[in-house]
Design a protein around this motif. Sequence first.
Motif, short mmCIF file in Angstrom:
data_model
loop_
_atom_site.label_atom_id
_atom_site.label_comp_id
_atom_site.label_asym_id
_atom_site.label_seq_id
_atom_site.Cartn_x
_atom_site.Cartn_y
_atom_site.Cartn_z
N PRO A 1 0.82 -1.21 0.00
CA PRO A 1 0.00 0.00 0.00
C PRO A 1 0.86 1.27 0.00
O PRO A 1 2.08 1.21 0.12
N ASP A 2 0.19 2.41 -0.09
CA ASP A 2 0.93 3.66 0.01
C ASP A 2 1.19 4.05 1.46
O ASP A 2 2.17 4.73 1.75
N ASP A 3 0.34 3.63 2.39
CA ASP A 3 0.52 3.94 3.81
C ASP A 3 -0.04 2.77 4.61
O ASP A 3 -1.22 2.74 4.95
N GLY A 4 0.85 1.80 4.92
CA GLY A 4 0.40 0.56 5.52
C GLY A 4 -0.27 0.68 6.87
O GLY A 4 -1.42 0.23 7.05
N PRO A 5 0.39 1.27 7.88
CA PRO A 5 -0.23 1.33 9.21
C PRO A 5 -1.58 2.04 9.22
O PRO A 5 -2.54 1.57 9.86
#
Length: 393
Positions: free
Chosen positions: A310-314
Amino acid sequence: MKIETQSIHVGLPAARPGEPVLSPLVPASSFYAHPDAGFSANDLSDAAPHFYTRWSNPTLAALEARLAALDGGEAALAFASGMSAVTGLFLNRLKAGDHLLLSNVCYAGVAEFAHDALPRLGISATAVDSSDLAKVAAAIRPETRLVHIETPANPVLRLSDISAIAGIAHAAGAELSVDSTMATPVATRPLDLGADFVVHSLTKYACGHGDALGGAVIGPAAAIADLRKTSLIHLGAALSPFAAWLILRGLETLPIRMKAHEDNARAVTAFLETHPRVRRVYWPGAASHPQHELAVRQMRNFSGMVSFVPDDGPALARQFADRLKTVAYAVSLGKTRGLLFYIPTGDLIASSFRLEGEDAAAYRDIAGDGVFRLSVGIENADDIIADLAQALG
């Protein structure tokens, strides 16, 4: 019999009036013994009747016969979990002074056992990128006795060439074991490609319903008999008859389920590959997979596992956990219901895989800061995609 028929019929009772048409559940822990029967596992012969369920049981025997048939092996041995199947095999085939060569991307528990537990027993272990045949050959030592690979590998679905690695291992006098949990015998039969042993976590696709733990090793009859005497009986990781019965039930629909998993994974991959919040998608059946040619050669079914960066996992993990309705934000894989979970790269590199230098950089190139491992279920594909779309926002 073809695999669709084997998955239902192998291990059934004899077709006689009064016999059940399904493999019966036998929950007994012990059985009537012959007066001359020995009390030690050392007295166990191949023809010995059932004596104690930690040794063997009619329900487990039916499961083992079916598993051996599906993978084209002489014999199979069931364990309480996939992890106990792998560790039991390692401890049976390796002794102090021996060397294990394994995939540097594999199930985290197997990697941790190889790095932490085996050295305490005097067994050395080396992790190598098993997708690179030159690296596999270079890592072989005179004392290498077992090569263990996982294909597709958890969690980034990296593939290894089973036939080529079998040739490398055998030329060095070593054996090859293959964890084929994600592929299942519907996709790949490692023994046909030269492997000596195939391992499955039966908890996953084999059971398919998320209601039983189990594992199995399939291979030559003599080796499996020895494995029963040592790793099963003495380490005690026996599968319960009820879990075996549930897995037998699950195997009946395995070929049909794997077709549905594959079809849905194809549709989900096409959706994810065009979504702006997804950088990369890995599914062996997609032309975009870096080893798609090997997948076509080695797999008859591309399974239902999809990994994506993804672009921003967390942040996206929290969003998925809050918003998903059809897909469950949960661990494990191979269930009828879709499952998704975020796996941070830093955690795996440091705590499980112990990757350094070039290997760590190569894994980061694939996984970024983390991957979502999506086990695509057998719900309607449109419903799965709609759920992912609304959760992605």
